[in-house]
Design an enzyme around this catalytic site. Structure first.
Site, PDB file in Angstrom:
ATOM      1  N   GLU A 149      -4.524   2.933   6.427  1.00 57.94           N
ATOM      2  CA  GLU A 149      -4.461   2.576   4.975  1.00 57.94           C
ATOM      3  C   GLU A 149      -5.601   3.682   4.108  1.00 57.94           C
ATOM      4  O   GLU A 149      -4.777   4.242   3.243  1.00 57.94           O
ATOM      5  CB  GLU A 149      -4.933   1.177   4.613  1.00 57.94           C
ATOM      6  CG  GLU A 149      -4.867   1.129   3.200  1.00 57.94           C
ATOM      7  CD  GLU A 149      -5.334  -0.392   2.895  1.00 57.94           C
ATOM      8  OE1 GLU A 149      -4.923  -1.311   3.504  1.00 57.94           O
ATOM      9  OE2 GLU A 149      -5.993  -0.940   1.798  1.00 57.94           O
ATOM     10  N   ARG A 176       0.808  -1.102   0.114  1.00 57.01           N
ATOM     11  CA  ARG A 176      -0.099  -0.054  -0.031  1.00 57.01           C
ATOM     12  C   ARG A 176       0.725   1.263   0.001  1.00 57.01           C
ATOM     13  O   ARG A 176       0.409   2.215   0.505  1.00 57.01           O
ATOM     14  CB  ARG A 176      -0.894  -0.172   1.296  1.00 57.01           C
ATOM     15  CG  ARG A 176      -1.776  -1.110   1.391  1.00 57.01           C
ATOM     16  CD  ARG A 176      -2.683  -1.629   0.048  1.00 57.01           C
ATOM     17  NE  ARG A 176      -3.561  -2.776   0.176  1.00 57.01           N
ATOM     18  CZ  ARG A 176      -3.068  -3.829  -0.487  1.00 57.01           C
ATOM     19  NH1 ARG A 176      -1.816  -3.697  -1.437  1.00 57.01           N
ATOM     20  NH2 ARG A 176      -3.661  -4.800  -0.325  1.00 57.01           N
ATOM     21  N   SER A 207     -10.262  -1.291   3.363  1.00 54.12           N
ATOM     22  CA  SER A 207      -9.393  -1.609   4.796  1.00 54.12           C
ATOM     23  C   SER A 207      -9.122  -0.153   5.378  1.00 54.12           C
ATOM     24  O   SER A 207      -8.773   0.865   4.707  1.00 54.12           O
ATOM     25  CB  SER A 207      -8.294  -2.239   4.208  1.00 54.12           C
ATOM     26  OG  SER A 207      -8.458  -3.605   3.838  1.00 54.12           O
TER      27      SER A 207
HETATM   28  C1  LIG Z   1     -15.530  -2.540  -0.886  1.00 51.33           C
HETATM   29  C2  LIG Z   1     -14.062  -2.078  -0.933  1.00 51.33           C
HETATM   30  C3  LIG Z   1     -13.274  -3.020  -1.085  1.00 51.33           C
HETATM   31  C4  LIG Z   1     -11.708  -2.814  -1.421  1.00 51.33           C
HETATM   32  N1  LIG Z   1     -10.651  -3.823  -1.382  1.00 51.33           N
HETATM   33  C5  LIG Z   1      -9.605  -3.561  -1.788  1.00 51.33           C
HETATM   34  C6  LIG Z   1      -8.371  -4.575  -1.650  1.00 51.33           C
HETATM   35  O1  LIG Z   1      -9.044  -5.827  -1.859  1.00 51.33           O
HETATM   36  N2  LIG Z   1      -7.270  -4.116  -2.010  1.00 51.33           N
HETATM   37  C7  LIG Z   1      -6.921  -2.912  -2.034  1.00 51.33           C
HETATM   38  O2  LIG Z   1      -5.730  -2.769  -2.329  1.00 51.33           O
HETATM   39  N3  LIG Z   1      -7.838  -1.905  -1.802  1.00 51.33           N
HETATM   40  C8  LIG Z   1      -9.008  -2.228  -1.746  1.00 51.33           C
HETATM   41  N4  LIG Z   1      -9.983  -1.103  -1.637  1.00 51.33           N
HETATM   42  C9  LIG Z   1      -9.510   0.128  -1.406  1.00 51.33           C
HETATM   43  C10 LIG Z   1      -9.395   1.060  -2.808  1.00 51.33           C
HETATM   44  O3  LIG Z   1     -10.532   0.284  -3.631  1.00 51.33           O
HETATM   45  C11 LIG Z   1      -7.973   1.141  -3.397  1.00 51.33           C
HETATM   46  O4  LIG Z   1      -7.137   1.525  -2.541  1.00 51.33           O
HETATM   47  C12 LIG Z   1      -8.242   1.697  -4.705  1.00 51.33           C
HETATM   48  O5  LIG Z   1      -6.926   1.376  -5.425  1.00 51.33           O
HETATM   49  C13 LIG Z   1      -8.344   3.086  -4.653  1.00 51.33           C
HETATM   50  O6  LIG Z   1      -8.456   3.691  -5.867  1.00 51.33           O
HETATM   51  P1  LIG Z   1      -9.387   4.929  -6.151  1.00 51.33           P
HETATM   52  O7  LIG Z   1      -9.164   4.962  -7.683  1.00 51.33           O
HETATM   53  O8  LIG Z   1     -10.863   4.896  -5.700  1.00 51.33           O
HETATM   54  O9  LIG Z   1      -8.501   6.137  -5.414  1.00 51.33           O
HETATM   55  P2  LIG Z   1      -9.029   7.039  -4.393  1.00 51.33           P
HETATM   56  O10 LIG Z   1      -9.869   6.204  -3.276  1.00 51.33           O
HETATM   57  O11 LIG Z   1      -9.937   7.889  -5.158  1.00 51.33           O
HETATM   58  O12 LIG Z   1      -7.822   7.542  -4.069  1.00 51.33           O
HETATM   59  C14 LIG Z   1      -6.899   7.146  -2.962  1.00 51.33           C
HETATM   60  C15 LIG Z   1      -5.556   7.347  -3.087  1.00 51.33           C
HETATM   61  O13 LIG Z   1      -4.894   7.354  -4.198  1.00 51.33           O
HETATM   62  C16 LIG Z   1      -4.827   8.884  -4.741  1.00 51.33           C
HETATM   63  N5  LIG Z   1      -5.029   8.770  -6.352  1.00 51.33           N
HETATM   64  C17 LIG Z   1      -6.463   8.406  -6.865  1.00 51.33           C
HETATM   65  N6  LIG Z   1      -6.034   8.626  -8.125  1.00 51.33           N
HETATM   66  C18 LIG Z   1      -4.829   8.781  -8.407  1.00 51.33           C
HETATM   67  C19 LIG Z   1      -4.396   9.328  -9.622  1.00 51.33           C
HETATM   68  N7  LIG Z   1      -4.867   9.222 -10.800  1.00 51.33           N
HETATM   69  N8  LIG Z   1      -2.958   9.756  -9.486  1.00 51.33           N
HETATM   70  C20 LIG Z   1      -2.323   9.992  -8.331  1.00 51.33           C
HETATM   71  N9  LIG Z   1      -2.947   9.809  -7.241  1.00 51.33           N
HETATM   72  C21 LIG Z   1      -4.383   9.171  -7.276  1.00 51.33           C
HETATM   73  C22 LIG Z   1      -5.733   9.747  -4.098  1.00 51.33           C
HETATM   74  O14 LIG Z   1      -4.923  11.142  -3.930  1.00 51.33           O
HETATM   75  C23 LIG Z   1      -5.319   9.004  -2.805  1.00 51.33           C
HETATM   76  O15 LIG Z   1      -4.286   9.391  -2.061  1.00 51.33           O
HETATM   77  C24 LIG Z   1     -11.342  -1.585  -1.249  1.00 51.33           C
HETATM   78  C25 LIG Z   1     -12.533  -0.355  -1.060  1.00 51.33           C
HETATM   79  C26 LIG Z   1     -13.539  -0.962  -1.061  1.00 51.33           C
HETATM   80  C27 LIG Z   1     -14.778   0.326  -0.917  1.00 51.33           C
END
Ligand SMILES: Cc1cc2nc3c(=O)[nH]c(=O)nc-3n(C[C@H](O)[C@H](O)[C@H](O)COP(=O)(O)OP(=O)(O)OC[C@H]3O[C@@H](n4cnc5c(N)ncnc54)[C@H](O)[C@@H]3O)c2cc1C
Length: 299
Positions: free
Chosen positions: A278, A158, A207
């Site tokens: 996280e 992460r 998480s």
């Molecule tokens: C039901 C559920 C299950 C999940 N299961 C998992 C799992 O199994 N494994 C896991 O690792 N995660 C899991 N997650 C967490 C999440 O989905 C991941 O961390 C995912 O990669 C976040 O992506 P996002 O586009 O939604 O980012 P966001 O939540 O919008 O942002 C997360 C971070 O990334 C940054 N960010 C977003 N887009 C960019 C970009 N284009 N450039 C630079 N920085 C950026 C943001 O500034 C922030 O710091 C889960 C979440 C939920 C709700």
């Protein structure tokens, strides 16, 4: 550029206040223009993907929040490489990969984010993570565009080396030949596993804390402190998996933060372990320090 845009609807937990500035660039040039504007105006930059791992302060974020759209969220296939805009949802990438008979991205089926957010978080599940498939990422900041090889991003649990203000505009993922049927079957298997252990139809941000170690998962630690189902305002620790916080109706980010603080206090008191969050904070959210709390006596 829009102003005072409510962010709650751009997050999966559904809490938080507005972004002072909000931009949806569709091309690299538009993205650079927005980032240069922010630098000139002295405004911080935060990227948001599908908001699936963020908690936004209830009073909002004094920053330019960038949400990639248009060609910065588009997906194409080049041989066995999937080329996606940083704002492309994992689900769309997986769909395109499957249709092209490419496997290796099935692990992302239960990660409800974008590929850019996946790079930032080095997201992963079921023993696979972004690091395993990422070839390179096109990263943009106010100085311009650079292409970073996966090795230069220092991806670990992460964690990535991306700096505040860096936006992942495009990624190249190396996949492997498979068949649509095999990809579909693997995804069904993984989603069934997920459904059996985690809340899948609730508003959460994934998480809450990183796992402190392979031996002690954050979920088990919080559960052993008796916090499953514990509620503050509209937020509660998931009765299904203690490392999830659910918006059980009308939750605020302050409710979530208070639950997180309580979990950290109790886990520290019981296990002597400092849980590290996280979920990414947007805005001035801070967890109280654990200094002064009682750690368990060593025996
Ligand atoms: C039901 C559920 C299950 C999940 N299961 C998992 C799992 O199994 N494994 C896991 O690792 N995660 C899991 N997650 C967490 C999440 O989905 C991941 O961390 C995912 O990669 C976040 O992506 P996002 O586009 O939604 O980012 P966001 O939540 O919008 O942002 C997360 C971070 O990334 C940054 N960010 C977003 N887009 C960019 C970009 N284009 N450039 C630079 N920085 C950026 C943001 O500034 C922030 O710091 C889960 C979440 C939920 C709700």
């Amino acid at each position: 550029m829009e102003e005072h845009v409510a962010l709650a609807r751009f997050t999966t937990i559904g809490t938080g206040g507005p972004a002072r500035f909000f931009s949806r660039p569709e091309t690299i040039d538009e993205l650079i223009e927005a980032l240069r504007w922010a630098r000139h105006a002295g405004v911080a930059v935060e990227a948001i993907g599908l908001g699936s791992n963020v908690l936004v302060h209830d009073a909002g974020v004094d920053a330019l929040v960038v949400k990639l759209a248009g060609e910065l969220a588009a997906v194409r296939i080049e041989g066995d490489v999937l080329v996606a805009g940083g704002g492309a949802p994992n689900a769309v990438c997986l769909h395109r990969a499957r249709a092209a008979g490419l496997g290796g991205f099935e692990f992302a089926s239960a990660i409800p984010g974008t590929v850019g957010g996946g790079v930032r978080m080095n997201a992963g599940a079921y023993g696979h993570e972004w690091r395993d498939v990422l070839v390179e990422a096109v990263v943009v900041d106010a100085n311009g565009v650079r292409t970073m090889a996966a090795a230069d991003l220092d991806l670990s649990y992460r964690h990535s080396r991306l700096q505040p203000g860096d936006v992942v505009a495009q990624v190249r993922l190396r996949l492997e030949p498979s068949t649509p049927a095999a990809v579909k079957a693997r995804v069904a298997e993984l989603l069934a596993q997920r459904k059996a252990t985690q809340p899948t139809n609730k508003r959460t941000f994934g998480s809450v804390f990183k796992n402190p170690s392979a031996e002690l998962g954050a979920g088990r630690a919080i559960e052993e402190c008796g916090l499953k189902g514990h509620r503050v305002g509209g937020a509660r620790v998931s009765p299904r998996h203690a490392n999830f916080i659910e918006n059980a109706g009308g939750a605020t980010s302050a409710d979530c933060l208070e639950l997180m603080a309580e979990a950290r206090r109790r886990v520290f008191a019981r296990f002597g372990v400092e849980l590290e969050h996280e979920v990414r904070f947007l805005g001035p959210l801070v967890l109280p320090p654990l200094q002064g709390e009682e750690a368990p006596a060593a025996n």
